[in-house]
Every structure is written in C-alpha cells, then in structure tokens.
Design a protein around this motif. Sequence first.
Motif, short mmCIF file in Angstrom:
data_model
loop_
_atom_site.label_atom_id
_atom_site.label_comp_id
_atom_site.label_asym_id
_atom_site.label_seq_id
_atom_site.Cartn_x
_atom_site.Cartn_y
_atom_site.Cartn_z
N THR A 142 25.34 67.83 -125.83
CA THR A 142 23.99 68.17 -125.12
C THR A 142 23.93 66.26 -124.76
O THR A 142 22.72 66.08 -124.00
N CYS A 143 24.55 65.43 -125.09
CA CYS A 143 24.45 64.12 -124.57
C CYS A 143 24.99 63.87 -122.99
O CYS A 143 24.62 63.05 -122.42
N GLY A 144 25.80 64.93 -122.75
CA GLY A 144 26.23 64.71 -121.28
C GLY A 144 27.67 63.93 -121.21
O GLY A 144 28.24 63.72 -122.46
N ASP A 145 27.80 63.06 -120.10
CA ASP A 145 28.81 62.39 -120.06
C ASP A 145 28.81 60.89 -120.69
O ASP A 145 27.71 60.61 -120.79
N GLY A 146 29.72 60.46 -121.27
CA GLY A 146 29.62 58.88 -121.96
C GLY A 146 29.50 57.96 -120.84
O GLY A 146 29.87 58.43 -119.62
N ILE A 147 29.17 56.85 -121.18
CA ILE A 147 28.63 56.11 -120.39
C ILE A 147 29.94 55.43 -119.51
O ILE A 147 30.12 55.19 -118.20
N MET A 148 31.00 55.21 -119.98
CA MET A 148 32.16 55.12 -119.63
C MET A 148 32.81 56.19 -118.45
O MET A 148 33.10 55.74 -117.36
N THR A 149 32.56 57.45 -118.68
CA THR A 149 33.29 58.41 -117.97
C THR A 149 32.34 58.50 -116.87
O THR A 149 32.66 58.66 -115.74
N PHE A 150 30.99 58.44 -116.94
CA PHE A 150 30.02 58.39 -115.85
C PHE A 150 30.46 57.15 -115.01
O PHE A 150 30.14 57.38 -113.72
N ALA A 151 30.51 56.03 -115.41
CA ALA A 151 30.70 54.88 -114.46
C ALA A 151 32.06 55.18 -113.93
O ALA A 151 32.10 54.58 -112.50
N LEU A 152 33.08 55.55 -114.26
CA LEU A 152 34.52 55.74 -113.63
C LEU A 152 34.17 56.97 -112.72
O LEU A 152 35.02 56.78 -111.62
N SER A 153 33.52 58.11 -112.98
CA SER A 153 33.37 59.01 -111.88
C SER A 153 32.35 58.56 -110.70
O SER A 153 32.79 58.87 -109.79
N LEU A 154 31.49 57.54 -111.23
CA LEU A 154 30.48 57.16 -110.08
C LEU A 154 31.43 56.29 -109.11
O LEU A 154 31.14 56.24 -107.78
N ILE A 155 32.29 55.44 -109.66
CA ILE A 155 33.06 54.54 -108.98
C ILE A 155 34.37 55.46 -107.79
O ILE A 155 34.07 55.31 -106.91
N ARG A 156 34.55 56.48 -108.60
CA ARG A 156 35.59 57.21 -107.79
C ARG A 156 34.77 57.99 -106.82
O ARG A 156 35.49 58.24 -105.66
N ASP A 157 33.84 58.51 -106.78
CA ASP A 157 33.05 59.32 -105.73
C ASP A 157 32.22 58.47 -104.96
O ASP A 157 31.33 59.00 -104.17
N MET A 158 32.08 57.14 -105.10
CA MET A 158 31.44 56.08 -104.03
C MET A 158 31.71 56.58 -102.63
O MET A 158 30.68 56.45 -101.90
N GLY A 159 32.85 56.79 -102.42
CA GLY A 159 33.15 56.85 -100.93
C GLY A 159 32.46 58.20 -100.37
O GLY A 159 31.63 58.21 -99.35
N GLY A 160 32.32 59.38 -101.09
CA GLY A 160 31.59 60.29 -100.89
C GLY A 160 30.28 60.31 -100.78
O GLY A 160 29.56 60.85 -99.99
N ILE A 161 29.53 59.43 -101.87
CA ILE A 161 28.26 59.30 -101.65
C ILE A 161 27.89 58.69 -100.58
O ILE A 161 26.90 58.79 -99.95
N MET A 162 28.74 57.66 -99.87
CA MET A 162 28.29 56.83 -98.89
C MET A 162 28.28 57.66 -97.71
O MET A 162 27.59 57.74 -96.93
#
Length: 302
Positions: A142-162
């Motif tokens: 119920t907590c969702g993703d960990g902070i580290m997992t969320f940060a890594l996925s955000l960095i990985r997906d930054m190109g798509g977000i842009m």
Amino acid sequence: MAMKRNEIFNIRRFGRYFTTDFKTCTANFGLSLLTISILIPVVLYVLTIVFNGIFGQVWDGPGIGLRAFTFFIAIFCLTVTMPAKCYGKLTEKMYGAFWINLPASKLEKFLSMILMCCLVIPVIGISIYLTLDQVLCLMDKTCGDGIMTFALSLIRDMGGIMDEIVAKIADIPPTEAEDMLPPDVMIDLFEQLTSPWLYIDEFIVMVLPFLLGAIVFKNNKIVKTFLALAAFSTIISMAATPIYAGYYIELLNGAVDEEELALRMFNSGLFRNIVWVDIISDTLTNAILLLCIWFRIKTLKH
C-alpha cells in the motif's frame, strides 16, 4: 608516532587518522544518525497506518509524496546537526588542545573533516534510510514504490516525459499560447530545472556552513549558524536588488505588462543559463567556505 614538521600529507598517517576520526564521529553522532535514518521512516509508517485505520477504516501506508517529503526533512536534520555533533567540541579547551596535538597534519585533519561531513556520514545515513524505506514498501504494497525505485524510474523515463511535454506544448492552441511563454523557452527552462547538475552540489553547500559554524562558535552553534546565514542572505538580496530593480520599476510604471516582463526575464542570459549560473555560484560559495574552514583549522589554538 611523532609527525615530521616537513610532512604535509602522508597517506598511511592519513588513513590511521581518518579511521580514528570516523570512530569518534560515529560515537558522537551515531545515535542521532540511527534516529534520523531508522526511527523517522518507521514512525512515519506507523503513524500513517494508525491514522488511516482510525479515520479511514483502511490499512494504507504513506505514499511516495509524503515519504519523499519526510526524507528531505530527515536529510536537512542530518545536515544541521551532524557537524556540531562531530566537530563541535573543537572549540572546547581540553578537547581542542587534544585534537591539535593528534599525530596528523592540518591538511590531513581538514581533508578528513570534509570527507566525513560531505560524503561518508551522509552516504551512510541516506543508504540506511533508503534501504529501510525500500524494505517497508516491499513488505506493505500500500506504500507504493520505494523512494529509490521511484527516483531510478523517473530518471529512466525522463526522456519520454520530455517528449510528452514537447508534444503537449506543440498542441497548445495559438489563442492560448499567446498568454504563455514561447514553447522553446518553456522546454529549455524545463530541461535546465530537471538537470541533475543543478542539484548535485547543493548538499555540500548545505553542510559546509554548519561545519564552519561548529568550529567557530563556542556555544549555540546551530542557532548562531542560522542567524549568520540569515544575515548573509539579507546582504546578498540587497546586493542583487539592482539587477531586478529595472524590471519592477517598468512594471510599476506600466511600461510593460506582466506577460512581457516574464518573457524578458526568461529570455535573459541569467535564466537561459541557469544551470551554469547555479554551478558557478555554488562552486564559488563552496570554495569560500572551504577556505574559511581551512583558515579556522590553521588558527585554532587553546
């Protein structure tokens, strides 16, 4: 082992001193480090579960937003308290005299101090915190993703977000786009604000003032450091006033409207190169603080 006067840096001696410095720092700050790194995320999790159970009648852990906010608060607490706990005793007569006579050069003590405050202890504290956060999220979905997992996925997906942001800006109707900054300005600003280079040296800028305050002020070190920072920020704001005064005068006189003023500011060289401006300003600030710390160590006497 007596230190030769002409030896400025000896790797073996530095290694022995660094080990001793690490043990001393963990003895003085270890309990606080564990409290920040372990107790804060656990208490947050328990309180969130209890409140959601009482008021919402559901089992629901803290979300990524609340946990990320609490993580930054914990890092701030670590930054503020660590230097005073580890090196605050240097201003005391007995301990300061003992530290001065330790068999290591002033350069070695300086390097050990900087590494301890800016790298070693923060990395240990952050690693413990993020690891515990990750474990809690694996145990309770119920907590969702960990902070580290969320940060890594955000960095990985930054190109798509842009790409999505560019596409959305391109689809804005011309009638609406007239009241906004030009797409190229918006995209350039977003790319700069999401660049990791804009934030990579921010932690060091946060730590060094409190390290300097810890070895300069004899008492109330943290409070006096905050007061000194407030005074310094006021001086900088006053010095920067002429840069923005022209914009505000034009706005108040009605020479330009708010949209035109914003466009001119964001098109200025300052905002166009905000990453480099931030890097250069932080580097200069860190260099000045390091020189002040080094000078304080060289002149420390009891």
